[in-house]
Design an enzyme around this catalytic site. Structure first.
Site, mmCIF file in Angstrom:
data_model
loop_
_atom_site.group_PDB
_atom_site.id
_atom_site.type_symbol
_atom_site.label_atom_id
_atom_site.label_comp_id
_atom_site.label_asym_id
_atom_site.label_seq_id
_atom_site.Cartn_x
_atom_site.Cartn_y
_atom_site.Cartn_z
ATOM 1 N N LYS A 196 65.643 12.028 7.700
ATOM 2 C CA LYS A 196 65.425 13.042 6.669
ATOM 3 C C LYS A 196 66.667 13.100 5.804
ATOM 4 O O LYS A 196 67.760 13.432 6.281
ATOM 5 C CB LYS A 196 65.153 14.390 7.331
ATOM 6 C CG LYS A 196 65.019 15.528 6.327
ATOM 7 C CD LYS A 196 64.530 16.792 6.983
ATOM 8 C CE LYS A 196 64.477 17.938 6.004
ATOM 9 N NZ LYS A 196 63.966 19.165 6.589
ATOM 10 N N LYS A 249 61.275 11.192 5.564
ATOM 11 C CA LYS A 249 61.130 12.109 4.432
ATOM 12 C C LYS A 249 62.361 12.067 3.557
ATOM 13 O O LYS A 249 63.455 12.149 4.100
ATOM 14 C CB LYS A 249 60.930 13.511 5.004
ATOM 15 C CG LYS A 249 60.849 14.609 3.982
ATOM 16 C CD LYS A 249 60.320 15.855 4.599
ATOM 17 C CE LYS A 249 61.420 16.828 4.863
ATOM 18 N NZ LYS A 249 60.978 18.116 5.278
#
Ligand code: PBG
Length: 329
Positions: A196, A249
């Site tokens: 992330k 992400k």
């Protein structure tokens, strides 16, 4: 073999032959729909920063799920919207807080007809907007994991199917795994956001959960997009600590990483097509510069082509309608 013996266009002359040779596919069951859940009744409130997305009270959430199931969308990712906040996000550890309440109602009504994934983080519940407990001006790793463990246990008790820690604390996957196992929840998978990045693409999401940082940023725990191989250690650690699949992400802008992870690791990958991408496409399509659904499909295919087996997308409903009508490009 070269032209004129080789003519690559022979496989493109009509849609039947094109689809015969295509090898990347999206099914409705690959789509995970992110949903924002708030207190109250009969609320379906449009989110300013994410036009076309809504905050749902639990009663309306149940109707939304009915629609998702009818479209063959089998998975949702839940985010809590909470007006009540505290210093460490402890509020989310209470079984009367919004997400545990929602999960109980969903599971009572729909049982295994829908897979309920809960995003696990404190940032929707802290007064300062950071992902955990602040010590000396920074998010304290080990104290934050303690709250996350409590929150994970509450989610498990309420009947959640999958827990998705998005906090980026070191060691959280293993400690949460142990906590769940000790409390007899060994069947609940953990899908951490292993990779992330500290990204400006999350901007519109923060509006959705009323999260504003008083000061600071998330760069001491989320990854720097200037590193090309740090993801390897993040994933190795999560696999070692017992994760079941990983989330990457943002997905767009990080397709190189998805593709490398696919080659290097034997673990299912879920790509998150995040709020900033959604909002940019929405604005450009409102200006009639692009077609929202077509361009979103192209992005979702690129995420699949890179190696994701599932995708979290705010466009799940429109895309599922297209797939169900057999009208995908
Ligand atoms: C919570 C969380 C965020 C997103 C998903 N979970 C925001 C953040 O980390 O700042 C972003 C999702 C999106 O932008 O669509 N930690």
């Amino acid at each position: 073999m070269n032209y004129p013996n080789s003519r690559l266009r022979r496989l493109r002359y009509n849609s039947n032959i094109r689809s015969l040779v295509e090898d990347v596919h999206i099914k409705t069951s690959d789509l995970i729909y992110p949903v924002f859940v708030c207190e109250g009744e009969n609320i379906k409130q449009e989110i300013k920063s994410l036009p076309g997305q809504f905050r749902y009270s639990i009663d309306n959430l149940l109707s939304l799920i009915e629609e998702l199931i009818s479209l063959n969308i089998n998975s949702i990712l839940l985010f809590g919207v909470s007006d009540k906040k505290d210093e460490s996000g402890d509020i989310a550890c209470d079984n009367k807080s919004i997400i545990p309440k929602a999960i109980k109602r969903i599971k009572e009504k729909y049982k295994n007809d829908i897979l309920v994934i809960a995003d696990l983080c404190n940032c929707s519940y802290t007064s300062h907007g950071h992902c955990g407990t602040i010590v000396d001006g920074d998010v304290d790793n080990d104290l934050t994991i303690k709250t996350l463990c409590k929150q994970a246990f509450t989610l498990a008790e309420s009947g959640v199917d999958v827990i998705a820690p998005s906090d980026m604390m070191d060691g959280r996957t293993g400690i949460i795994r142990k906590e769940l196992d000790n409390k007899k929840f060994h069947k609940i998978p953990i899908f951490p956001y292993s990779v992330k990045y500290a990204s400006s693409f999350y901007g519109p999401f923060r509006g959705a959960v009323s999260n504003t940082l008083d000061k600071g940023d998330r760069k001491t725990h989320q990854m720097s997009f200037k590193n090309s191989s740090e993801y390897i250690r993040e994933i190795e650690q999560d696999i070692y600590e017992g994760c079941d699949a990983i989330i990457i992400k943002p997905a767009l802008s990080y397709l190189d990483i998805i593709s490398k992870v696919k080659q290097k690791f034997n673990i299912p990958i879920i790509g998150y097509n995040v709020s900033g991408v959604y909002a940019m496409i929405k604005s450009a399509s409102n200006e009639k510069l692009i077609d929202e659904t077509e361009i979103t499909l192209e992005i979702l295919y690129s995420i699949k082509r890179a190696g994701a087996s599932a995708i979290i997308t705010y466009n799940a409903i429109e895309i599922a309608k297209k797939i169900n009508d057999n009208n995908v490009l």
